[in-house]
Write a protein that holds these residues in place. Structure first.
Motif, PDB file in Angstrom:
ATOM      1  N   UNK A 111       0.807  -0.460   0.264  1.00 26.93           N
ATOM      2  CA  UNK A 111       0.332   0.131   0.302  1.00 26.93           C
ATOM      3  C   UNK A 111       1.072   1.463   0.106  1.00 26.93           C
ATOM      4  N   UNK A 112       1.781   1.128   0.940  1.00 25.17           N
ATOM      5  CA  UNK A 112       2.599   2.356   0.796  1.00 25.17           C
ATOM      6  C   UNK A 112       3.115   2.230  -0.766  1.00 25.17           C
ATOM      7  N   UNK A 131       7.625  15.809   4.316  1.00 25.32           N
ATOM      8  CA  UNK A 131       8.928  14.948   4.660  1.00 25.32           C
ATOM      9  C   UNK A 131       9.017  13.805   3.797  1.00 25.32           C
ATOM     10  N   UNK A 132      10.109  12.837   3.208  1.00 23.20           N
ATOM     11  CA  UNK A 132      10.200  11.713   2.936  1.00 23.20           C
ATOM     12  C   UNK A 132       9.407  10.969   3.123  1.00 23.20           C
ATOM     13  N   UNK A 133       8.562   9.806   2.022  1.00 20.95           N
ATOM     14  CA  UNK A 133       7.927   8.735   2.815  1.00 20.95           C
ATOM     15  C   UNK A 133       8.387   7.597   3.267  1.00 20.95           C
ATOM     16  N   UNK A 134       7.854   6.926   4.485  1.00 26.17           N
ATOM     17  CA  UNK A 134       8.077   5.723   4.745  1.00 26.17           C
ATOM     18  C   UNK A 134       8.811   4.376   3.574  1.00 26.17           C
ATOM     19  N   UNK A 135       7.968   4.680   2.965  1.00 26.86           N
ATOM     20  CA  UNK A 135       7.852   3.610   1.622  1.00 26.86           C
ATOM     21  C   UNK A 135       8.922   4.213   0.201  1.00 26.86           C
ATOM     22  N   UNK A 162       1.189   5.364   5.632  1.00 21.61           N
ATOM     23  CA  UNK A 162      -0.243   3.932   5.453  1.00 21.61           C
ATOM     24  C   UNK A 162      -0.896   3.801   6.405  1.00 21.61           C
ATOM     25  N   UNK A 163      -0.078   4.722   7.135  1.00 22.40           N
ATOM     26  CA  UNK A 163      -1.492   4.406   9.293  1.00 22.40           C
ATOM     27  C   UNK A 163      -2.189   3.905   9.346  1.00 22.40           C
ATOM     28  N   UNK A 164      -2.789   5.098   9.914  1.00 22.05           N
ATOM     29  CA  UNK A 164      -4.564   3.489  10.078  1.00 22.05           C
ATOM     30  C   UNK A 164      -4.977   4.109   8.215  1.00 22.05           C
ATOM     31  N   UNK A 165      -4.689   4.660   7.601  1.00 22.20           N
ATOM     32  CA  UNK A 165      -5.904   4.460   6.535  1.00 22.20           C
ATOM     33  C   UNK A 165      -5.450   3.135   5.352  1.00 22.20           C
TER      34      UNK A 165
END
Length: 675
Positions: A562-563, A589-593, A627-630
């Motif tokens: 999903x990321x 800021x930069x994405x985690x994926x 991505x978190x809760x989404x």
């Protein structure tokens, strides 16, 4: 042992030979597992393992030949004695002397001459008199005092219509015996002279020994009942195996496809249709490449095929290479069909390939076997699922009038089986076992319990799970994990980058995993770098994922996926609306994926590129995505999912936002995502 000579580095010949014998077989690279020459208090000891001497093989062939001669089988006797003499190469230990060595050399030479006389006797019994005359004349000159050689020379000359020369050979031997030894020839030689003088009918050459008629094996399994469809593939097989008078290459046809797609059924059905075109027989062997049992080795398969071709057990060579050569010799000049079913590797197949064009070979395998295509010129026929009309026709043949009475339900039933022939047949059997249940009710039941209903506890070959498992078990650990995780993908197909995200690998590694799964026909390509999985296989893979991969691993795989999609979608938005601030995300800021980093320019050059294809041009700003809760475990379609730029309220992705839509407003869309 070879001739004497000097060793390297000033070492004497004897020392060099001793060092060679000591090192022979000392390690894994040596021919034997023990040292040949060892030192003891009494001196050097030469220990030869059983079966390491060619003399042992010679003695085995001699015993076989003598047993055949006693049984009156002159042909087998001649073959065995010829084979024994071919192993005799020169005199023993030429150039070395010693009392024991000289005595053993003389013994073996006498043994060789006796075997040679027996072999010539077998050749004469087979009517080969003309072919042994020259050989016998040389032997008589070399050994003039051996009367048995003179007897055989006289018989060979007489049977070749050379009576005067036969009598001259007798007189030459008689004169030599009188002058050298002062004796007359023995009684056997004298009686032979009288028989030649009187043209005794007993000397008439025997009628040539007739070879027994060659067996015509028909090893084909029974044709499958209710065969439907595959018209194009049947025509392709007809064209491939038609005799070509100008070709000398052996025809090889490789039929591949996913488990349960009907490879064996197609091959056997076609073979029964054309069996009259192969009057010398049809060979069939199940190589068990994908089976509960161990795959059949090439040597075992060759032994079975040679036995079917009429060879007795003692005539089948022990070595695999020798069996393969004998197999090709037996097929040469014959018009036969060879079917190698359920193969796993090219190594299983290569020794079983005929060497001539008269014997086409059909191979079935779940693997694509690229080596067989590249090195042996095999023509590959890929079987896919049955077309809808053929699947309906198959159900009609197997179930009967109920299909005509419920045509719509029959169509749903075929769709529930994903038009996989094995599943269709199992469903037809289920319908036949439940004559009072409507096809509509059966189709509804299949919707919830596909794999549970399509099985047979007593027959693994009729169990969809078991059939799939035989392919799964041959995968490497990485490919098996990828197969399981791909079943979690929410879309109908996926590309290399999505696979890399799911599996946590690079795009290059993911491409290799997809290639391996595609070669095993566990996934199917739908376009460049895109793949799908048949629904029954997907259901099986999903079961494996639940039972094999911990929930945390599955959740992590989906989160990476999903990321990847969120980052790619955000980048697509930025790229398409570079001059529309209201259409661009607000990065902080930069994405985690890490999404796909293929360049947009290269994607645009590729066929079928569309602006909404996931991409990540290096020149684009890096958007923040969490991505978190989404992204819950049961992820909804992208059309209703939300993404959350860092530091903002949840905002839905939509391509229909207008300049008047304020940032942070949730906007729904009906556009479907591209996975």
């Amino acid at each position: 042992m070879g001739h004497g000579g000097s060793g390297t580095g000033g070492e004497s010949g004897a020392a060099a030979r001793r060092r060679a014998a000591q090192s022979a077989g000392a390690g894994p690279a040596g021919p034997f597992a023990v040292r040949l020459l060892t030192w003891t208090e009494s001196g050097y000891v030469l220990a030869v393992p059983p079966g390491a001497l060619d003399l042992d093989t010679v003695d085995e062939q001699i015993e076989r030949g003598r047993a055949a001669r006693t049984a009156g089988d002159w042909r087998t006797a001649a073959d065995a004695l010829h084979a024994a003499l071919r192993l005799w190469r020169g005199r023993l230990c030429e150039g070395l002397t010693g009392p024991l060595l000289d005595a053993e050399r003389d013994r073996l030479e006498e043994h060789r001459l006796s075997v040679l006389e027996e072999r010539i006797e077998a050749d004469l019994a087979l009517g080969r008199h003309a072919s042994v005359v020259a050989e016998l004349a040389g032997l008589v000159r070399e050994h003039p005092l051996r009367e048995r050689l003179c007897e055989r020379l006289m018989v060979a000359l007489y049977r070749s219509g050379r009576q005067a020369e036969a009598l001259a050979a007798y007189r030459t031997t008689r004169t030599l015996l009188a002058e050298e030894l002062g004796i007359e020839p023995g009684p056997e030689l004298q009686r032979l002279e009288q028989a030649v003088l009187n043209a005794d009918p007993a000397l008439t050459p025997p009628a040539p020994q007739q070879s027994p008629p060659r067996p015509v094996p028909c090893l084909l399994p029974g044709d499958v009942a209710g065969f439907a469809g595959r018209t194009r593939q049947l025509a392709e097989l007809d064209a491939l195996t038609s005799p070509d008078p100008h070709s000398t290459a052996a025809v090889i046809c490789l039929v591949t496809g996913t488990p349960g797609v009907g490879k064996t059924a197609l091959t056997v059905h076609w073979a029964h249709r054309v069996r009259q075109a192969f009057p010398d027989g049809q060979l069939y062997v199940d190589l068990r490449g994908y089976d509960p049992e161990q795959p059949m080795a090439a040597g075992e398969a060759l032994a079975r095929l040679l036995a079917a071709l009429g060879l007795r057990g003692q005539d089948i060579p022990l070595d695999v290479a020798d069996r393969s050569a004998r197999y090709r010799s037996e097929l040469a000049g014959r018009r036969m069909l060879v079917i190698l079913d359920n193969a796993a590797t090219p190594e299983q197949i290569r020794p079983l390939l005929p060497g001539t064009a008269g014997c086409p070979t059909l191979v079935t395998s779940r693997d694509a076997l690229p080596g067989l295509v590249a090195l042996h010129g095999a023509h590959r026929i890929d079987l896919d699922l049955l077309p809808a009309e053929d699947a309906h026709a198959l159900l009609h043949q197997l179930i009967g009038p109920r299909v005509a009475a419920e045509p719509r339900a029959a169509g749903v039933l075929a769709d529930r089986c994903r038009r996989l022939p094995l599943a269709l047949r199992l469903t037809a059997e289920l319908a036949a076992a439940r004559p009072h249940q409507s096809l509509a009710d059966l189709a509804a039941e299949l919707a919830d319990r596909q794999l549970d209903l399509l099985h047979d506890d007593e027959d693994p070959s009729a169990d969809v799970r078991a059939v799939f498992s035989w392919s799964y078990q041959r995968l490497s650990g990485g490919a098996a994990r990828a197969f399981r995780l791909l079943a979690l993908h929410p879309g109908p197909d996926w590309n290399t980058d999505a696979t890399a995200a799911l599996t946590g690998t690079t795009s290059e590694q993911a491409g290799l995993l997809l290639d391996r799964l595609a070669r095993a026909h566990l996934i199917q390509p739908t376009g460049p770098h895109r793949y799908t999985m048949h629904d029954l296989l997907r259901a099986y893979a999903a079961e494996l994922a639940v039972t094999t991969d911990p929930p945390a691993d599955r959740h992590a795989a989906l989160t990476r996926l999903f990321d990847h999609y969120l980052a790619s979608a955000t980048t697509a938005t930025t790229t398409l609306h570079q001059h529309r601030e209201d259409q661009r995300p607000l990065p902080t800021h930069a994405p985690p994926a890490t999404p796909c980093r293929r360049s947009t320019a290269r994607r645009r050059r590729a066929p079928g590129w569309t602006p909404n294809a996931p991409t990540w041009p290096p020149s684009a700003p890096t958007p923040p995505v969490t991505a978190g809760t989404a992204m819950p475990w049961n992820w909804p379609p992208l059309s209703s999912a939300t993404w959350t730029p860092a530091g903002t309220t949840p905002t839905a992705w939509s391509s229909t936002r207008t300049p008047s839509t304020p940032p942070g407003t949730t906007v729904t869309t009906t556009a479907k995502p591209t996975y």
